[in-house]
Design a protein around this motif. Structure first.
Motif: not given
Length: 555
Positions: A62-75
């Motif tokens: 998720f970190e490698d995939l960037g902003t949107t996936f990081i926000k998904l991980g946080q959710v």
């Protein structure tokens, strides 16, 4: 479904390839092995790093995939009931270290959004960002009236990138739900849809401005709580200007101690603010981590009372709402927990969540009984609310009960709240702070006004039913009399079953017919064997093997 048939894939082909490549690199794309695809075989079957757990590999991907996936991980870190404790804890570590944008792009964005030059809007504007997050960055500025403010500016082009990523996520979720029984239990399609709604709301800074105004209104009579004042005329959908709060972050415990602040009072006051939001207002800040709380200094008060230190709250973009029905269920759950009524708690859980077809309610009741027994001998001050919530969440997940996102968020907020307070004071007891709210809930539910409201609502419901019943009953009787009474049944996910049934019938018919041609020696013949009969039998065998393979994938 063929990936090449997906319209989003045509628009986002390179990004889709990048997402699949990164997932594969971390050994997280094995569920795509059975999907016909235009991607080369090198994107499949990567060997995962054995030194990392699956949860760690998900976080790194998720970190490698960037902003949107990081926000998904946080959710997803708030959905322990859905993804489990290990993955939720790992994803909670995700933080977007986004570099700040060049000052000329930032200024161009502000001028475009607010329709004026930067010098017309502010008397001074610091082009160097004081902080940069996944969606936007923050700059110091001063208004022409002399007010110190901060300007939150959305990263240029971030909305388009997020929309593209959301389209890719949606398609990957559909594939995951179709191809993987293991991933299907996480309900990826519904989860991504909920995440999409949440993230698109977060991209609109006007919503955050309205949230700030509502919080300020709810706490206008409490001088020791402060939310930043927004500036609507200097704000838009992508730019938010608000009062600059100067103080000590709650995350900086050493600085708080150096200032002489009473850490127990700060923890108590901060927790009370959030509990008031939840149980009094039904509208709460949904991200109570230490970085979003500040100690601002003494508040205003009369001469007879000592000045209280003011708690300031930042980042009002993520909020939760509790309607009357959910508040009633929460109050009922609190009362049931106090009285040790496991049956009522199980009933509330079932009413709030979505249970599987093979749900074992007696087993859930038994687990709740055991859990209440485990905590019954603890003193109120020693009661670990976070641990109790984790046990409840674990039981819910084991029984495959899917809670609504708003309920899961509330459970996570309460757990985060206790964790933040414990960082300030390890002796802090959230249970002691919750007790008065439980007592208030019991008094409110038994109050004459509440009883009257419930009776009135029931009377209104019965009155409505009695008003429409004669007409509806008359329509039904008329349809029966005319002989055109129809019952329409909706079957979900019935199409694959029907398709397999038809395929099985066709396979059997083809095999029987081909065997008849073979046995009758229908020409043309090859070495004395009927060619149509042989080809038909081979085709029937291929169809039968494929059908058996498809059935074996569905458990």
């Amino acid at each position: 479904m063929e990936l090449i048939e997906v319209p989003q894939l045509i628009r986002n082909a390179e990004r889709f390839r990048e997402v699949v490549t990164i997932l594969t690199r971390h050994g997280l794309a094995d569920w795509m092995s059975g999907v016909p695809s235009i991607w080369p075989d090198r994107l499949r079957g990567a060997v995962a790093d054995d030194s990392m757990t699956t949860a760690e590999r998900v976080r790194v991907a998720f970190e490698d995939l960037g902003t949107t996936f990081i926000k998904l991980g946080q959710v997803l870190s708030t959905r322990e009931d859905l993804v489990g404790r290990e993955l939720a804890c790992e994803l909670a570590q995700l933080r977007a270290n986004t570099p700040s944008d060049p000052s000329d792009e930032v200024i161009a964005m502000i001028e475009s959004e607010l329709g004026a030059g930067i010098d017309e809007l502010f008397s001074s504007f610091d082009p160097v960002a004081m902080a940069s997050a996944s969606i936007g960055q923050v700059h110091r500025a001063t208004t022409h009236e002399g007010d110190d403010v901060v300007v939150k500016v959305q990263h240029p082009g971030i909305e388009r990138r997020i929309v593209n990523d959301l389209e890719i996520m949606q398609k990957l979720a559909e594939i995951a739900e179709q191809q993987s029984e293991r991933l299907r239990q996480y309900r990826p399609v519904d989860t991504i849809r909920e995440f999409q709604r949440s993230l698109m709301r977060e991209l609109d800074f006007q919503r955050e401005l309205k949230n700030m105004d509502r919080f300020r209104s709810n706490f206008e009579d409490e001088p020791d709580v402060h939310f930043a004042v927004p500036y609507p005329k200097l704000s838009s959908r992508r730019v938010l200007t608000m009062e600059r709060l100067d103080g000590i972050s709650v995350s900086d415990k050493a600085a708080l101690k150096s200032s002489g602040a009473d850490l127990n009072e700060v923890a108590h006051r901060g927790a009370t603010v959030f509990l008031d939001m939840i149980f009094r207002d039904g509208f709460y800040h949904a991200d109570p981590h230490p970085g979003n709380l500040m100690l601002l200094g003494p508040g205003t008060c009369d001469d007879q009372q000592p000045a209280k230190q003011v708690v300031g709250l930042l980042d009002c973009g993520m909020v939760g709402r509790i309607n009357d029905a959910l508040r009633d269920d929460l109050e009922a759950a609190l009362i049931a927990a106090v009285t040790g009524d496991a049956d009522s708690i199980a009933e509330i859980v079932v009413r709030l969540g979505e249970v599987p077809s093979d749900f074992d309610e007696p087993s859930l009741v038994s687990e709740i009984h055991d859990m209440l027994d485990d905590y019954s001998d603890q003193k109120l001050r020693d009661f670990d609310v976070s641990s109790c919530l984790r046990d409840v969440t674990r039981s819910i997940r084991e029984h495959q009960i899917h809670l609504p996102a708003k309920v899961a968020m509330l459970l996570k907020v309460l757990a985060m709240l206790e964790g933040t307070a414990h960082q300030l004071n390890p002796e802090f007891s959230l249970a002691e702070l919750l007790q008065p709210y439980g007592q208030q809930a019991m008094r409110r539910r038994l109050s004459p006004r509440r009883v009257y409201e419930r009776i009135k609502n029931r009377v209104d419901d019965w009155d409505h039913l009695l008003s429409i019943l004669p007409k509806d009953l008359g329509d039904v009787l008329h349809s029966l009399k005319q002989g055109n009474f129809d019952i329409h049944l909706q079957h979900r996910r019935l199409e694959p079953i029907v398709n397999r049934l038809v395929m099985g019938i066709l396979t059997a018919a083809l095999f029987v017919g081909s065997a008849s041609l073979w046995s009758s020696g229908v020409p043309p013949l090859l070495f004395g064997v009927s060619v149509p009969g042989l080809l038909g039998c081979l085709l029937a065998m291929v169809m039968g093997v494929r059908l058996c393979w498809q059935i074996s994938k569905v458990r």
